[in-house]
Write an enzyme that holds these catalytic residues in place. Structure first.
Site, PDB file in Angstrom:
ATOM      1  N   HIS A   9      -1.865   2.800  -4.603  1.00 49.24           N
ATOM      2  CA  HIS A   9      -2.628   2.605  -3.363  1.00 49.24           C
ATOM      3  C   HIS A   9      -1.879   3.218  -2.174  1.00 49.24           C
ATOM      4  CE1 HIS A   9      -5.254   0.163  -0.597  1.00 49.24           C
ATOM      5  NE2 HIS A   9      -4.184   0.284   0.181  1.00 49.24           N
ATOM      6  N   GLU A  10      -0.614   2.861  -2.031  1.00 48.85           N
ATOM      7  CA  GLU A  10       0.163   3.372  -0.900  1.00 48.85           C
ATOM      8  C   GLU A  10       0.423   4.874  -1.025  1.00 48.85           C
ATOM      9  OE1 GLU A  10       0.304   1.526   1.567  1.00 48.85           O
ATOM     10  OE2 GLU A  10      -0.168  -0.368   0.570  1.00 48.85           O
ATOM     11  N   HIS A  13      -2.347   6.659   0.677  1.00 49.96           N
ATOM     12  CA  HIS A  13      -2.136   6.765   2.124  1.00 49.96           C
ATOM     13  C   HIS A  13      -1.158   7.899   2.437  1.00 49.96           C
ATOM     14  CE1 HIS A  13      -4.342   3.295   3.528  1.00 49.96           C
ATOM     15  NE2 HIS A  13      -3.669   2.447   2.762  1.00 49.96           N
ATOM     16  N   GLU A  39      -8.204   4.145   4.299  1.00 53.05           N
ATOM     17  CA  GLU A  39      -8.362   3.291   3.124  1.00 53.05           C
ATOM     18  C   GLU A  39      -9.204   3.962   2.040  1.00 53.05           C
ATOM     19  OE1 GLU A  39      -6.610   0.859   2.474  1.00 53.05           O
ATOM     20  OE2 GLU A  39      -5.826   0.298   4.438  1.00 53.05           O
TER      21      GLU A  39
END
Length: 244
Positions: A9-10, A13, A39
């Site tokens: 997930h990170e 980003h 997101e």
């Protein structure tokens, strides 16, 4: 599993910021993307890519080496099915794709209540617990698995939670557009993730925060935002997963 998918997930980003065009350096739009857009890239990596079987074609053997006891006798197919299983749970960051939007809805409704005065802030924990029981059929037994699990409100980030739902919806449309240009599964199975990164850079990342989300979606997909892609994705995925 929670830690693995949090890392992915990170990384979504980070990849977004890393691939912004150098031409935008030192400008306001270099790292000023909307939260919903940001997101979309984290959720895209975490769910739309990393929960596919093909994502693990070149990685699962390393997982077996790193976690020999935990994954003893576990096949890649079993691992991926476990990563996609759905059940009602208390912790947002560990929720599956199907129930995740309900976690966001609960927070959104509470935030609205805080600001329009319909929710007493002194009764927030009970409101939270009641909504979890109403929407998910489960009730937190302690604050750490309930209202205190997120850092957003204590950090002043009211209004942020809906960006996770928006991002998930945006990502469904981006992946659909990407699939018209690339065989996503083939890219991942052949260890050619760079092709996916290049597509994201050319259609989304290089623009940084230059465009509004609605403009960026049109640029990347050729059409306005359409949440039906997200609905269709979830229906198709869980219909196949559970032989519905």
């Amino acid at each position: 599993m929670s830690s693995i998918y949090s890392v992915v997930h990170e990384a979504g980003h980070a990849t977004y910021n890393y691939q912004v065009s150098d031409e935008l350096a030192k400008t306001y739009v270099f790292d000023n993307m909307s939260s919903g857009m940001h997101e979309s890239q984290s959720r895209l990596m975490e769910n739309y890519l990393a929960r596919r079987d093909s994502f693990w074609d070149n990685l699962f053997r390393y997982m077996k080496e790193l976690f020999p006891e935990q994954l003893e006798g576990i096949s890649q197919e079993d691992f991926v099915r476990a990563a996609n299983a759905t059940e009602c749970s208390l912790i947002r960051t560990e929720a599956d794709e199907l129930t995740y939007p309900l976690h966001i809805l609960i927070r959104y409704e509470i935030e609205k209540g805080i600001f329009d005065g319909s929710v007493d802030v002194n009764d927030l924990e009970n409101v939270w617990n009641d909504k979890y029981e109403e929407y998910l059929g489960i009730r937190p037994k302690k604050a750490s698995e309930g209202i205190l699990q997120d850092v957003h409100w204590s950090g002043g980030s009211f209004g942020y939670f809906p960006t996770y739902a928006l991002g998930s919806g945006y990502a469904a449309q981006f992946v659909k557009a990407m699939s018209r240009d690339l065989d996503i599964d083939e890219c991942m199975s052949n260890d050619e993730f760079i092709k996916i990164k290049e597509w994201l850079r050319e259609h989304i990342h290089k623009y940084g925060g230059l465009y509004s989300p609605s403009e960026q979606i049109r640029i990347a997909t050729g059409e306005d935002f359409n949440p039906q892609y997200y609905i269709d994705y979830l229906k198709d995925k869980y219909t196949k997963l559970y032989d519905l």
